[in-house]
Design a protein around this motif. Structure first.
Motif, PDB file in Angstrom:
ATOM      1  N   ASP A  59     -13.483 -18.777  51.956  1.00  0.00           N
ATOM      2  CA  ASP A  59     -13.267 -18.661  53.398  1.00  0.00           C
ATOM      3  C   ASP A  59     -13.126 -17.201  53.813  1.00  0.00           C
ATOM      4  N   LEU A  60     -12.445 -16.418  52.970  1.00  0.00           N
ATOM      5  CA  LEU A  60     -12.238 -15.005  53.289  1.00  0.00           C
ATOM      6  C   LEU A  60     -13.562 -14.254  53.318  1.00  0.00           C
ATOM      7  N   ILE A  61     -14.392 -14.431  52.299  1.00  0.00           N
ATOM      8  CA  ILE A  61     -15.642 -13.676  52.247  1.00  0.00           C
ATOM      9  C   ILE A  61     -16.570 -14.095  53.380  1.00  0.00           C
ATOM     10  N   ASN A  62     -16.513 -15.370  53.764  1.00  0.00           N
ATOM     11  CA  ASN A  62     -17.326 -15.814  54.904  1.00  0.00           C
ATOM     12  C   ASN A  62     -16.818 -15.220  56.209  1.00  0.00           C
ATOM     13  N   ALA A  63     -15.495 -15.089  56.340  1.00  0.00           N
ATOM     14  CA  ALA A  63     -14.925 -14.456  57.538  1.00  0.00           C
ATOM     15  C   ALA A  63     -15.303 -12.985  57.596  1.00  0.00           C
ATOM     16  N   ILE A  64     -15.251 -12.314  56.447  1.00  0.00           N
ATOM     17  CA  ILE A  64     -15.646 -10.901  56.375  1.00  0.00           C
ATOM     18  C   ILE A  64     -17.124 -10.760  56.749  1.00  0.00           C
ATOM     19  N   ALA A  65     -17.953 -11.625  56.195  1.00  0.00           N
ATOM     20  CA  ALA A  65     -19.383 -11.575  56.491  1.00  0.00           C
ATOM     21  C   ALA A  65     -19.649 -11.807  57.973  1.00  0.00           C
ATOM     22  N   GLY A  66     -18.855 -12.684  58.578  1.00  0.00           N
ATOM     23  CA  GLY A  66     -18.992 -12.916  60.012  1.00  0.00           C
ATOM     24  C   GLY A  66     -18.700 -11.668  60.819  1.00  0.00           C
ATOM     25  N   GLU A  67     -17.683 -10.923  60.395  1.00  0.00           N
ATOM     26  CA  GLU A  67     -17.336  -9.673  61.086  1.00  0.00           C
ATOM     27  C   GLU A  67     -18.438  -8.626  60.930  1.00  0.00           C
ATOM     28  N   LEU A  68     -19.110  -8.629  59.780  1.00  0.00           N
ATOM     29  CA  LEU A  68     -20.098  -7.588  59.483  1.00  0.00           C
ATOM     30  C   LEU A  68     -21.534  -8.028  59.780  1.00  0.00           C
ATOM     31  N   GLY A  69     -21.697  -9.286  60.182  1.00  0.00           N
ATOM     32  CA  GLY A  69     -23.034  -9.777  60.467  1.00  0.00           C
ATOM     33  C   GLY A  69     -23.900  -9.945  59.234  1.00  0.00           C
ATOM     34  N   LEU A  70     -23.306 -10.431  58.144  1.00  0.00           N
ATOM     35  CA  LEU A  70     -24.025 -10.582  56.886  1.00  0.00           C
ATOM     36  C   LEU A  70     -24.183 -12.052  56.513  1.00  0.00           C
ATOM     37  N   LYS A  71     -25.276 -12.364  55.862  1.00  0.00           N
ATOM     38  CA  LYS A  71     -25.438 -13.674  55.240  1.00  0.00           C
ATOM     39  C   LYS A  71     -24.814 -13.615  53.848  1.00  0.00           C
ATOM     40  N   VAL A  72     -24.234 -14.740  53.412  1.00  0.00           N
ATOM     41  CA  VAL A  72     -23.506 -14.754  52.140  1.00  0.00           C
ATOM     42  C   VAL A  72     -24.033 -15.852  51.233  1.00  0.00           C
ATOM     43  N   SER A  73     -24.148 -15.523  49.957  1.00  0.00           N
ATOM     44  CA  SER A  73     -24.439 -16.505  48.920  1.00  0.00           C
ATOM     45  C   SER A  73     -23.354 -16.390  47.864  1.00  0.00           C
ATOM     46  N   VAL A  74     -22.617 -17.490  47.630  1.00  0.00           N
ATOM     47  CA  VAL A  74     -21.538 -17.493  46.640  1.00  0.00           C
ATOM     48  C   VAL A  74     -22.020 -18.235  45.405  1.00  0.00           C
ATOM     49  N   ILE A  75     -21.950 -17.567  44.247  1.00  0.00           N
ATOM     50  CA  ILE A  75     -22.386 -18.186  43.000  1.00  0.00           C
ATOM     51  C   ILE A  75     -21.231 -18.227  42.008  1.00  0.00           C
ATOM     52  N   GLY A  76     -21.159 -19.282  41.229  1.00  0.00           N
ATOM     53  CA  GLY A  76     -20.096 -19.438  40.254  1.00  0.00           C
ATOM     54  C   GLY A  76     -20.570 -19.124  38.852  1.00  0.00           C
ATOM     55  N   GLN A  77     -19.670 -18.541  38.064  1.00  0.00           N
ATOM     56  CA  GLN A  77     -19.967 -18.248  36.668  1.00  0.00           C
ATOM     57  C   GLN A  77     -18.656 -18.055  35.922  1.00  0.00           C
ATOM     58  N   SER A  78     -18.721 -17.771  34.623  1.00  0.00           N
ATOM     59  CA  SER A  78     -17.500 -17.575  33.844  1.00  0.00           C
ATOM     60  C   SER A  78     -16.788 -16.311  34.305  1.00  0.00           C
ATOM     61  N   PHE A  79     -15.454 -16.348  34.275  1.00  0.00           N
ATOM     62  CA  PHE A  79     -14.655 -15.239  34.767  1.00  0.00           C
ATOM     63  C   PHE A  79     -14.935 -13.947  34.003  1.00  0.00           C
ATOM     64  N   ASP A  80     -15.025 -14.043  32.665  1.00  0.00           N
ATOM     65  CA  ASP A  80     -15.189 -12.830  31.863  1.00  0.00           C
ATOM     66  C   ASP A  80     -16.559 -12.186  32.053  1.00  0.00           C
ATOM     67  N   GLY A  81     -17.496 -12.904  32.695  1.00  0.00           N
ATOM     68  CA  GLY A  81     -18.805 -12.325  32.951  1.00  0.00           C
ATOM     69  C   GLY A  81     -18.972 -11.721  34.329  1.00  0.00           C
ATOM     70  N   LEU A  82     -17.915 -11.776  35.146  1.00  0.00           N
ATOM     71  CA  LEU A  82     -18.043 -11.321  36.532  1.00  0.00           C
ATOM     72  C   LEU A  82     -18.244  -9.806  36.636  1.00  0.00           C
ATOM     73  N   ILE A  83     -17.416  -9.037  35.963  1.00  0.00           N
ATOM     74  CA  ILE A  83     -17.564  -7.574  36.060  1.00  0.00           C
ATOM     75  C   ILE A  83     -18.892  -7.119  35.454  1.00  0.00           C
ATOM     76  N   PRO A  84     -19.315  -7.629  34.278  1.00  0.00           N
ATOM     77  CA  PRO A  84     -20.660  -7.271  33.798  1.00  0.00           C
ATOM     78  C   PRO A  84     -21.763  -7.637  34.793  1.00  0.00           C
ATOM     79  N   ALA A  85     -21.641  -8.782  35.471  1.00  0.00           N
ATOM     80  CA  ALA A  85     -22.647  -9.175  36.462  1.00  0.00           C
ATOM     81  C   ALA A  85     -22.655  -8.213  37.638  1.00  0.00           C
ATOM     82  N   LEU A  86     -21.480  -7.746  38.039  1.00  0.00           N
ATOM     83  CA  LEU A  86     -21.380  -6.777  39.129  1.00  0.00           C
ATOM     84  C   LEU A  86     -22.023  -5.453  38.736  1.00  0.00           C
ATOM     85  N   LEU A  87     -21.703  -4.964  37.554  1.00  0.00           N
ATOM     86  CA  LEU A  87     -22.203  -3.663  37.116  1.00  0.00           C
ATOM     87  C   LEU A  87     -23.713  -3.689  36.886  1.00  0.00           C
TER      88      LEU A  87
END
Length: 247
Positions: A59-87
């Motif tokens: 809900d937070l990221i969608n609210a932020i995207a609404g403020e910034l005029g962005l489309k959002v796609s939320v994807i799920g994965q293992s927690f320990d892989g999140l920072i490697p996926a970001l980098l």
């Protein structure tokens, strides 16, 4: 003539460089924002009966995207892989109830904190003798792989740390007596207590701040998100989301 060719070549190089160096915010406006999470951490994020990712962070990221005029796609994965996926630029933002730590700051940038609260120790109601962190010595302590709580548990001399891919599995391990205790954020702990009535909170630990994580080269996007979070705090939307998910 060659001078004009040199000028035109330089203009071309600058134009190419500008395209390659497109800002993260401009890229998000053009292509949308890809957000990574690990949907096993209620009420920050979890799966509903239709396997849709829901929770405060969504809900937070969608609210932020609404403020910034962005489309959002939320994807799920293992927690320990999140920072490697970001980098590796597979995602643009991590929204996963992520604790802001000095160690993580070495590799990623964080937004301003949007939630603060303590970690807690959870045991079964029948368990006695655990009221502080040091009491976990000699106990089996369930945590999630790569979490800040895993680091806390690993710092207890004599504790037998049992790390799970999913925090939901860690909570289940305590409920089914495969582990003696669980270290988790208080808000998440309360959610697990609703699911498992035989569990209880026995101690509050350190206060932690939670934030969204971005790559260090995305300062413009982080600043825009920070401004959006501040606006949501000022207009009462943040309080609405907190009431919805944490009360």
């Amino acid at each position: 003539m060659r001078k004009w060719f040199a000028v035109l070549a330089l203009v071309g190089l600058l134009g190419a460089s500008s395209t390659l160096a497109q800002s993260c915010l401009a890229s998000a406006k053009a292509n949308g924002l890809t957000v990574g999470t690990s949907p096993d951490y209620p009420p920050f994020e979890s799966l509903d009966k239709d396997n849709k990712i829901i929770g405060f962070d969504v809900d937070l990221i969608n609210a932020i995207a609404g403020e910034l005029g962005l489309k959002v796609s939320v994807i799920g994965q293992s927690f320990d892989g999140l920072i490697p996926a970001l980098l590796s630029k597979k995602i643009d933002v991590i929204a996963a109830g992520l604790t802001i730590t000095e160690e993580r700051k070495k590799s990623v940038d964080f937004t301003r904190p949007y939630i603060s609260g303590p970690n807690v120790i959870i045991t079964r109601k029948e368990t006695s003798g655990i009221s502080k962190l040091e009491d976990l010595a000699g106990k089996k302590v369930a945590v999630q792989i790569g979490s800040a709580q895993e680091k806390i548990a690993s710092g207890v001399k004599g504790a037998q740390v049992k790390s799970y891919n999913l925090y939901t599995d860690a909570a289940l391990a305590v409920n089914t007596r495969q582990a003696d205790a669980l270290i988790v954020h208080r808000f998440v702990g309360r959610a697990f207590l609703k699911q498992y009535p035989d569990l209880k909170i026995v101690a509050e630990l350190n206060q932690v701040d939670t934030g969204l994580a971005l790559r260090k080269d995305c300062g413009d996007l982080r600043q825009a998100i920070d401004a959006a979070i501040e606006k949501l705090e000022q207009n009462g939307k943040m309080d609405e989301l907190a009431t919805k998910w944490f009360k």
